[in-house]
Design a protein around this motif. Structure first.
Motif, PDB file in Angstrom:
ATOM      1  N   PRO A 170     -19.577   4.713 -20.307  1.00  0.00           N
ATOM      2  CA  PRO A 170     -18.856   5.980 -20.182  1.00  0.00           C
ATOM      3  C   PRO A 170     -17.772   6.186 -21.242  1.00  0.00           C
ATOM      4  CG  PRO A 170     -18.102   4.427 -18.537  1.00  0.00           C
ATOM      5  CD  PRO A 170     -19.260   3.775 -19.241  1.00  0.00           C
ATOM      6  N   GLN A 171     -17.459   5.158 -22.040  1.00  0.00           N
ATOM      7  CA  GLN A 171     -16.406   5.267 -23.048  1.00  0.00           C
ATOM      8  C   GLN A 171     -16.887   5.924 -24.343  1.00  0.00           C
ATOM      9  OE1 GLN A 171     -13.334   4.468 -22.267  1.00  0.00           O
ATOM     10  NE2 GLN A 171     -14.016   3.762 -20.272  1.00  0.00           N
ATOM     11  N   CYS A 172     -18.164   5.779 -24.661  1.00  0.00           N
ATOM     12  CA  CYS A 172     -18.685   6.222 -25.954  1.00  0.00           C
ATOM     13  C   CYS A 172     -19.533   7.480 -25.821  1.00  0.00           C
ATOM     14  CB  CYS A 172     -19.515   5.116 -26.593  1.00  0.00           C
ATOM     15  SG  CYS A 172     -18.560   3.608 -26.919  1.00  0.00           S
ATOM     16  N   GLU A 173     -19.527   8.262 -26.891  1.00  0.00           N
ATOM     17  CA  GLU A 173     -20.285   9.506 -26.907  1.00  0.00           C
ATOM     18  C   GLU A 173     -20.868   9.708 -28.305  1.00  0.00           C
ATOM     19  OE1 GLU A 173     -19.565  13.989 -25.132  1.00  0.00           O
ATOM     20  OE2 GLU A 173     -17.889  12.611 -25.320  1.00  0.00           O
ATOM     21  N   VAL A 174     -22.104  10.213 -28.360  1.00  0.00           N
ATOM     22  CA  VAL A 174     -22.767  10.450 -29.640  1.00  0.00           C
ATOM     23  C   VAL A 174     -22.818  11.956 -29.907  1.00  0.00           C
ATOM     24  CG1 VAL A 174     -25.105  10.418 -28.635  1.00  0.00           C
ATOM     25  CG2 VAL A 174     -24.793   9.897 -31.059  1.00  0.00           C
ATOM     26  N   PHE A 175     -22.587  12.329 -31.172  1.00  0.00           N
ATOM     27  CA  PHE A 175     -22.629  13.729 -31.598  1.00  0.00           C
ATOM     28  C   PHE A 175     -23.477  13.838 -32.857  1.00  0.00           C
ATOM     29  CE2 PHE A 175     -18.599  13.247 -29.395  1.00  0.00           C
ATOM     30  CZ  PHE A 175     -18.558  14.368 -28.583  1.00  0.00           C
ATOM     31  N   TYR A 176     -23.965  15.033 -33.123  1.00  0.00           N
ATOM     32  CA  TYR A 176     -24.677  15.273 -34.372  1.00  0.00           C
ATOM     33  C   TYR A 176     -24.233  16.624 -34.933  1.00  0.00           C
ATOM     34  CZ  TYR A 176     -27.612  18.269 -31.492  1.00  0.00           C
ATOM     35  OH  TYR A 176     -28.046  19.244 -30.630  1.00  0.00           O
ATOM     36  N   ASP A 177     -24.226  16.680 -36.260  1.00  0.00           N
ATOM     37  CA  ASP A 177     -23.950  17.926 -36.970  1.00  0.00           C
ATOM     38  C   ASP A 177     -22.665  18.607 -36.477  1.00  0.00           C
ATOM     39  OD1 ASP A 177     -24.681  19.671 -39.019  1.00  0.00           O
ATOM     40  OD2 ASP A 177     -25.619  21.055 -37.614  1.00  0.00           O
ATOM     41  N   ILE A 178     -21.566  17.834 -36.425  1.00  0.00           N
ATOM     42  CA  ILE A 178     -20.271  18.354 -35.994  1.00  0.00           C
ATOM     43  C   ILE A 178     -19.223  17.947 -37.036  1.00  0.00           C
ATOM     44  CG2 ILE A 178     -19.728  16.338 -34.573  1.00  0.00           C
ATOM     45  CD1 ILE A 178     -18.375  18.246 -32.582  1.00  0.00           C
ATOM     46  N   ASP A 179     -18.272  18.819 -37.269  1.00  0.00           N
ATOM     47  CA  ASP A 179     -17.227  18.536 -38.247  1.00  0.00           C
ATOM     48  C   ASP A 179     -16.310  17.412 -37.781  1.00  0.00           C
ATOM     49  OD1 ASP A 179     -18.165  20.614 -39.796  1.00  0.00           O
ATOM     50  OD2 ASP A 179     -16.524  21.977 -39.327  1.00  0.00           O
ATOM     51  N   VAL A 180     -15.903  16.598 -38.737  1.00  0.00           N
ATOM     52  CA  VAL A 180     -14.868  15.596 -38.523  1.00  0.00           C
ATOM     53  C   VAL A 180     -13.722  15.963 -39.461  1.00  0.00           C
ATOM     54  CG1 VAL A 180     -14.225  13.158 -38.621  1.00  0.00           C
ATOM     55  CG2 VAL A 180     -16.545  13.810 -37.940  1.00  0.00           C
ATOM     56  N   GLU A 181     -12.598  16.316 -38.890  1.00  0.00           N
ATOM     57  CA  GLU A 181     -11.435  16.731 -39.663  1.00  0.00           C
ATOM     58  C   GLU A 181     -10.552  15.509 -39.896  1.00  0.00           C
ATOM     59  OE1 GLU A 181      -9.721  19.906 -37.363  1.00  0.00           O
ATOM     60  OE2 GLU A 181     -11.476  21.198 -37.676  1.00  0.00           O
ATOM     61  N   PHE A 182     -10.752  14.852 -41.028  1.00  0.00           N
ATOM     62  CA  PHE A 182     -10.005  13.632 -41.334  1.00  0.00           C
ATOM     63  C   PHE A 182      -8.558  13.916 -41.711  1.00  0.00           C
ATOM     64  CE2 PHE A 182     -14.346  12.039 -41.997  1.00  0.00           C
ATOM     65  CZ  PHE A 182     -14.288  10.873 -41.269  1.00  0.00           C
ATOM     66  N   SER A 183      -8.329  15.022 -42.419  1.00  0.00           N
ATOM     67  CA  SER A 183      -6.974  15.353 -42.859  1.00  0.00           C
ATOM     68  C   SER A 183      -6.913  16.842 -43.199  1.00  0.00           C
ATOM     69  CB  SER A 183      -6.584  14.514 -44.082  1.00  0.00           C
ATOM     70  OG  SER A 183      -7.370  14.891 -45.201  1.00  0.00           O
ATOM     71  N   ALA A 184      -5.798  17.281 -43.712  1.00  0.00           N
ATOM     72  CA  ALA A 184      -5.605  18.695 -44.044  1.00  0.00           C
ATOM     73  C   ALA A 184      -6.473  19.146 -45.214  1.00  0.00           C
ATOM     74  CB  ALA A 184      -4.138  18.963 -44.359  1.00  0.00           C
ATOM     75  N   ASP A 185      -7.067  18.197 -45.947  1.00  0.00           N
ATOM     76  CA  ASP A 185      -7.922  18.585 -47.074  1.00  0.00           C
ATOM     77  C   ASP A 185      -9.279  17.886 -47.080  1.00  0.00           C
ATOM     78  OD1 ASP A 185      -7.310  16.010 -47.883  1.00  0.00           O
ATOM     79  OD2 ASP A 185      -6.533  16.594 -49.851  1.00  0.00           O
ATOM     80  N   THR A 186      -9.679  17.309 -45.931  1.00  0.00           N
ATOM     81  CA  THR A 186     -10.945  16.580 -45.877  1.00  0.00           C
ATOM     82  C   THR A 186     -11.655  16.808 -44.547  1.00  0.00           C
ATOM     83  OG1 THR A 186     -10.093  14.894 -47.378  1.00  0.00           O
ATOM     84  CG2 THR A 186     -12.031  14.309 -46.083  1.00  0.00           C
ATOM     85  N   VAL A 187     -12.848  17.411 -44.644  1.00  0.00           N
ATOM     86  CA  VAL A 187     -13.700  17.676 -43.488  1.00  0.00           C
ATOM     87  C   VAL A 187     -15.134  17.340 -43.893  1.00  0.00           C
ATOM     88  CG1 VAL A 187     -14.520  19.390 -41.831  1.00  0.00           C
ATOM     89  CG2 VAL A 187     -12.249  19.633 -42.848  1.00  0.00           C
ATOM     90  N   THR A 188     -15.790  16.489 -43.122  1.00  0.00           N
ATOM     91  CA  THR A 188     -17.209  16.224 -43.373  1.00  0.00           C
ATOM     92  C   THR A 188     -17.997  16.564 -42.117  1.00  0.00           C
ATOM     93  OG1 THR A 188     -17.132  13.901 -42.680  1.00  0.00           O
ATOM     94  CG2 THR A 188     -16.699  14.367 -45.017  1.00  0.00           C
ATOM     95  N   ARG A 189     -19.299  16.686 -42.293  1.00  0.00           N
ATOM     96  CA  ARG A 189     -20.191  16.957 -41.169  1.00  0.00           C
ATOM     97  C   ARG A 189     -21.308  15.918 -41.190  1.00  0.00           C
ATOM     98  NH1 ARG A 189     -22.262  22.718 -41.175  1.00  0.00           N
ATOM     99  NH2 ARG A 189     -20.034  23.067 -41.029  1.00  0.00           N
ATOM    100  N   PRO A 190     -21.046  14.727 -40.631  1.00  0.00           N
ATOM    101  CA  PRO A 190     -22.071  13.676 -40.621  1.00  0.00           C
ATOM    102  C   PRO A 190     -23.294  14.092 -39.811  1.00  0.00           C
ATOM    103  CG  PRO A 190     -19.911  12.801 -40.039  1.00  0.00           C
ATOM    104  CD  PRO A 190     -19.798  14.291 -40.017  1.00  0.00           C
ATOM    105  N   ASP A 191     -24.414  13.460 -40.130  1.00  0.00           N
ATOM    106  CA  ASP A 191     -25.635  13.740 -39.380  1.00  0.00           C
ATOM    107  C   ASP A 191     -25.509  13.269 -37.941  1.00  0.00           C
ATOM    108  OD1 ASP A 191     -27.228  14.990 -41.440  1.00  0.00           O
ATOM    109  OD2 ASP A 191     -27.284  13.021 -42.393  1.00  0.00           O
TER     110      ASP A 191
END
Length: 177
Positions: free
Chosen positions: A59-80
């Motif tokens: 219940p602690q872990c969750e999997v996502f796909y094709d969602i933005d990860v906002e690392f900082s004010a100038d870095t956003v990626t969308r991992p598979d």
């Protein structure tokens, strides 16, 4: 005037107003087109499904796909595919995931193998996996003392991914069939 001086710099606020599919790495916009092909989607979905099935018992872990990860004010990626093993704050992912998997294509190889490799390492992503559908191969990296160490290359083998609260036995043969 140097090339560096002419580069434009963008932020998360700019990114949120763009149309189309983009990533933003250290203020530099990167187009995500063309969209992923069928084999790319199959591999990502099969990988995601193995984690989704394993997390029925975690219940602690969750999997996502094709969602933005906002690392900082100038870095956003969308991992598979990504795995989060801590509670989320709100509707956005704003902390480093525990695991990120990228499906590598000829169009994304340089970004996945170099730029994102360094970014995810520096942000503290515990596992980084590169999935190569054309070669039916995966490279698995684990963060150890602030640097990625290669766990191995996998084709049809299994690999145990040790997450903070559980363990997932990934069967790479299931990705390519």
């Amino acid at each position: 005037m140097s090339a560096v001086a002419t580069l434009e710099y963008y932020t998360l606020d700019d990114y949120r107003h763009w149309k189309g599919d983009w990533e933003l790495i250290h203020g530099v916009p990167l187009a995500m087109s063309p969209s992923p092909g069928v084999e790319h989607q199959r591999v990502a979905r099969r990988f995601q499904r193995q984690f989704d099935e394993a997390f029925d018992q975690c219940p602690q872990c969750e999997v996502f796909y094709d969602i933005d990860v906002e690392f900082s004010a100038d870095t956003v990626t969308r991992p598979d595919v990504l795995v989060v093993c801590n509670p989320l704050d709100g509707d956005r992912i704003t902390r480093a995931p525990t695991l990120i998997a990228e499906v590598v294509s000829p169009n994304t190889a340089r970004r996945d193998e170099q730029s994102k490799f360094q970014l995810y390492r520096d942000e503290g992503v515990s596992y980084y996996l590169l999935l190569y559908p054309k070669q039916a191969k995966a490279k698995v990296y684990r963060l150890v003392d602030g640097d990625y160490r290669k766990v191995g290359d996998f084709h049809r083998e299994r690999c145990s991914i040790e997450l903070p609260e559980c363990e997932v036995d990934v069967d790479f043969a299931r990705l390519w069939t």
